[in-house]
Write a protein that holds these residues in place. Structure first.
Motif, PDB file in Angstrom:
ATOM      1  N   ALA A  72      37.635  49.173  48.443  1.00  0.00           N
ATOM      2  CA  ALA A  72      36.753  48.006  48.402  1.00  0.00           C
ATOM      3  C   ALA A  72      35.485  48.086  49.243  1.00  0.00           C
ATOM      4  N   SER A  73      35.519  48.745  50.379  1.00  0.00           N
ATOM      5  CA  SER A  73      34.345  48.730  51.261  1.00  0.00           C
ATOM      6  C   SER A  73      33.148  49.399  50.571  1.00  0.00           C
ATOM      7  N   PRO A  74      31.923  48.881  50.761  1.00  0.00           N
ATOM      8  CA  PRO A  74      31.499  47.845  51.710  1.00  0.00           C
ATOM      9  C   PRO A  74      31.699  46.411  51.230  1.00  0.00           C
ATOM     10  N   GLY A  75      32.129  46.196  49.980  1.00  0.00           N
ATOM     11  CA  GLY A  75      32.526  44.860  49.573  1.00  0.00           C
ATOM     12  C   GLY A  75      31.670  44.162  48.542  1.00  0.00           C
ATOM     13  N   SER A  76      30.639  44.810  48.017  1.00  0.00           N
ATOM     14  CA  SER A  76      29.778  44.141  47.043  1.00  0.00           C
ATOM     15  C   SER A  76      30.543  43.789  45.767  1.00  0.00           C
ATOM     16  N   LYS A  77      31.383  44.704  45.294  1.00  0.00           N
ATOM     17  CA  LYS A  77      32.175  44.426  44.092  1.00  0.00           C
ATOM     18  C   LYS A  77      33.290  43.416  44.387  1.00  0.00           C
ATOM     19  N   THR A  78      33.832  43.457  45.604  1.00  0.00           N
ATOM     20  CA  THR A  78      34.859  42.487  45.994  1.00  0.00           C
ATOM     21  C   THR A  78      34.305  41.076  45.959  1.00  0.00           C
ATOM     22  N   THR A  79      33.130  40.865  46.551  1.00  0.00           N
ATOM     23  CA  THR A  79      32.525  39.531  46.552  1.00  0.00           C
ATOM     24  C   THR A  79      32.175  39.093  45.134  1.00  0.00           C
ATOM     25  N   GLN A  80      31.753  40.045  44.306  1.00  0.00           N
ATOM     26  CA  GLN A  80      31.436  39.724  42.916  1.00  0.00           C
ATOM     27  C   GLN A  80      32.689  39.268  42.172  1.00  0.00           C
ATOM     28  N   ALA A  81      33.819  39.961  42.397  1.00  0.00           N
ATOM     29  CA  ALA A  81      35.086  39.588  41.762  1.00  0.00           C
ATOM     30  C   ALA A  81      35.569  38.235  42.260  1.00  0.00           C
ATOM     31  N   LEU A  82      35.424  37.991  43.556  1.00  0.00           N
ATOM     32  CA  LEU A  82      35.857  36.730  44.154  1.00  0.00           C
ATOM     33  C   LEU A  82      35.035  35.558  43.605  1.00  0.00           C
ATOM     34  N   GLU A  83      33.745  35.791  43.424  1.00  0.00           N
ATOM     35  CA  GLU A  83      32.891  34.755  42.841  1.00  0.00           C
ATOM     36  C   GLU A  83      33.275  34.483  41.389  1.00  0.00           C
ATOM     37  N   ALA A  84      33.589  35.543  40.647  1.00  0.00           N
ATOM     38  CA  ALA A  84      33.988  35.373  39.248  1.00  0.00           C
ATOM     39  C   ALA A  84      35.265  34.548  39.139  1.00  0.00           C
ATOM     40  N   LEU A  85      36.138  34.706  40.097  1.00  0.00           N
ATOM     41  CA  LEU A  85      37.393  33.957  40.132  1.00  0.00           C
ATOM     42  C   LEU A  85      37.130  32.455  40.292  1.00  0.00           C
ATOM     43  N   HIS A  86      36.026  32.117  40.955  1.00  0.00           N
ATOM     44  CA  HIS A  86      35.680  30.728  41.250  1.00  0.00           C
ATOM     45  C   HIS A  86      34.530  30.215  40.387  1.00  0.00           C
ATOM     46  N   ALA A  87      34.218  30.895  39.296  1.00  0.00           N
ATOM     47  CA  ALA A  87      33.025  30.562  38.516  1.00  0.00           C
ATOM     48  C   ALA A  87      33.258  29.524  37.428  1.00  0.00           C
ATOM     49  N   SER A  88      34.511  29.181  37.151  1.00  0.00           N
ATOM     50  CA  SER A  88      34.811  28.233  36.074  1.00  0.00           C
ATOM     51  C   SER A  88      34.676  26.785  36.550  1.00  0.00           C
ATOM     52  N   GLU A  89      33.984  25.970  35.770  1.00  0.00           N
ATOM     53  CA  GLU A  89      33.863  24.547  36.086  1.00  0.00           C
ATOM     54  C   GLU A  89      35.086  23.764  35.623  1.00  0.00           C
ATOM     55  N   GLU A  90      35.853  24.342  34.706  1.00  0.00           N
ATOM     56  CA  GLU A  90      36.986  23.632  34.117  1.00  0.00           C
ATOM     57  C   GLU A  90      38.310  23.936  34.811  1.00  0.00           C
ATOM     58  N   HIS A  91      38.433  25.143  35.371  1.00  0.00           N
ATOM     59  CA  HIS A  91      39.721  25.549  35.935  1.00  0.00           C
ATOM     60  C   HIS A  91      39.561  26.017  37.380  1.00  0.00           C
ATOM     61  N   SER A  92      40.450  25.544  38.244  1.00  0.00           N
ATOM     62  CA  SER A  92      40.488  26.025  39.619  1.00  0.00           C
ATOM     63  C   SER A  92      41.162  27.394  39.639  1.00  0.00           C
ATOM     64  N   PRO A  93      40.778  28.276  40.546  1.00  0.00           N
ATOM     65  CA  PRO A  93      41.366  29.620  40.587  1.00  0.00           C
ATOM     66  C   PRO A  93      42.855  29.593  40.925  1.00  0.00           C
ATOM     67  N   ARG A  94      43.641  30.260  40.098  1.00  0.00           N
ATOM     68  CA  ARG A  94      45.068  30.438  40.375  1.00  0.00           C
ATOM     69  C   ARG A  94      45.374  31.886  40.726  1.00  0.00           C
ATOM     70  N   GLY A  95      44.431  32.733  40.447  1.00  0.00           N
ATOM     71  CA  GLY A  95      44.598  34.149  40.761  1.00  0.00           C
ATOM     72  C   GLY A  95      44.146  34.464  42.181  1.00  0.00           C
ATOM     73  N   PHE A  96      43.966  35.749  42.449  1.00  0.00           N
ATOM     74  CA  PHE A  96      43.551  36.176  43.791  1.00  0.00           C
ATOM     75  C   PHE A  96      42.906  37.550  43.701  1.00  0.00           C
ATOM     76  N   VAL A  97      42.291  37.955  44.808  1.00  0.00           N
ATOM     77  CA  VAL A  97      41.692  39.288  44.921  1.00  0.00           C
ATOM     78  C   VAL A  97      42.300  39.987  46.125  1.00  0.00           C
ATOM     79  N   VAL A  98      42.814  41.191  45.916  1.00  0.00           N
ATOM     80  CA  VAL A  98      43.286  42.045  47.010  1.00  0.00           C
ATOM     81  C   VAL A  98      42.240  43.139  47.200  1.00  0.00           C
ATOM     82  N   ALA A  99      41.646  43.192  48.384  1.00  0.00           N
ATOM     83  CA  ALA A  99      40.623  44.189  48.692  1.00  0.00           C
ATOM     84  C   ALA A  99      41.197  45.203  49.676  1.00  0.00           C
TER      85      ALA A  99
END
Length: 318
Positions: free
Chosen positions: A196-223
């Motif tokens: 994962a380091s330095p983390g640019s893709k990790t933050t991108q994945a984490l943002e994608a997890l929280h990008a839906s206006e209709e659904h709250s995130p139920r998943g997770f990201v392991v970095a």
């Protein structure tokens, strides 16, 4: 007593000219006032490493067409433009709107200009990843800021620094954004970023997890990051996303034997980002010092490790 700096007899400063380009065929000069900020070739050290790089990749015939190969080399010798993503986290959209309103003069309303005799083109927006690419590199924007702290580029530099620190934007190369964008991560997905380091893709994945206006995130990201110091830097970078980090876990484990927590199923992750350790040949525009010590074995020596990590990642995928 001061020690004299040693200087290899093989090294000498020269503006790089890709092999296969003659002075007659290449009339661009190095550089001229007519060149744009992204077209001015960097002044780097030309030694045997650069010659080996060109010879090695020409021999691979990845790009059989010589003209296209030369265009690739020319691109590698150009400065890397500044680019950044805008946060996709729904809970931060008011912050994003405020920041983008403040940044409108630098982005939407920006016009082509000239700095130190170089043309700085208008920023370009990439909708598929929600990112902007500027018409200048870090070095040019720093120089402009030093010369005049009230200039357009100086104000842009301060805007970028401010909103990078608060997590509204994230500095990342456009090409680096492509893998996560293609994964189409959804709120319910379990995601593993195995290197994962330095983390640019990790933050991108984490943002994608929280990008839906209709659904709250139920998943997770392991970095995952093996080196302790780098995993600490990774954690700090992700911390800028604030509450989104509730769905993040940072681990420090050997990627090729990364454990499976749920033994009841064959795989436990819906999406896996596998940006394995590499020689960094594609990062020469960003890290210019790499030109001085490139060797053919650097990539080949990592092949076994890369393959082990990829095979392990496949085994962890649902």
């Amino acid at each position: 007593m001061k020690r004299k700096k040693s200087r290899s007899k093989h090294l000498y400063a020269k503006r790089i000219r890709p092999s296969g380009i003659t002075p007659e065929a290449d009339t661009s000069k190095y550089p001229t006032e007519s060149q744009d900020a992204m077209g001015a070739e960097m002044e780097v050290t030309r030694d045997i490493a650069v010659q080996q790089f060109e010879a090695y990749y020409r021999a691979q015939r990845i790009i059989p067409d010589e003209e296209e190969f030369v265009r690739l080399l020319r691109c590698l010798y150009k400065p890397l433009p500044i680019s950044f993503r805008v946060s996709a986290v729904t809970s931060r959209q008011l912050e994003v709107e405020a920041a983008m309103t403040q940044g409108r003069p630098f982005l939407h309303d920006a016009v082509q200009t000239r700095v130190d005799g170089l043309t700085v083109f208008k920023p370009v927006y990439f909708g598929w990843c929600g990112a902007w690419q500027l018409g200048c590199d870090d070095r040019l924007i720093r120089q402009a800021s030093k010369q005049d702290k009230t200039s357009h580029l100086a104000q842009l530099q301060r805007w970028i620094a401010q909103h990078t620190a608060n997590g509204v934007i994230t500095r990342q190369e456009i090409v680096s954004m492509a893998p996560v964008a293609l994964l189409q991560i959804k709120p319910e997905h379990r995601v593993l970023d195995v290197c994962a380091s330095p983390g640019s893709k990790t933050t991108q994945a984490l943002e994608a997890l929280h990008a839906s206006e209709e659904h709250s995130p139920r998943g997770f990201v392991v970095a995952n990051e093996l080196v302790d110091k780098r995993s600490y830097l990774l954690s700090n970078r992700c911390a800028a996303l604030g509450s989104a980090c509730r769905r993040l876990m940072v681990t420090s484990h050997r990627a090729q034997i990364f454990p499976q927590f749920d033994k009841s199923c064959a795989g436990e992750y819906d999406r896996i980002i596998c940006d394995v350790p590499c020689s960094g040949d594609g990062t020469f525009r960003k890290y210019r010092d790499k030109w001085g010590h490139w060797l053919p074995h650097m990539g080949r020596g990592l092949h076994s490790l890369q393959l082990q990590i990829a095979i392990r990642a496949i085994g962890l995928l649902k």
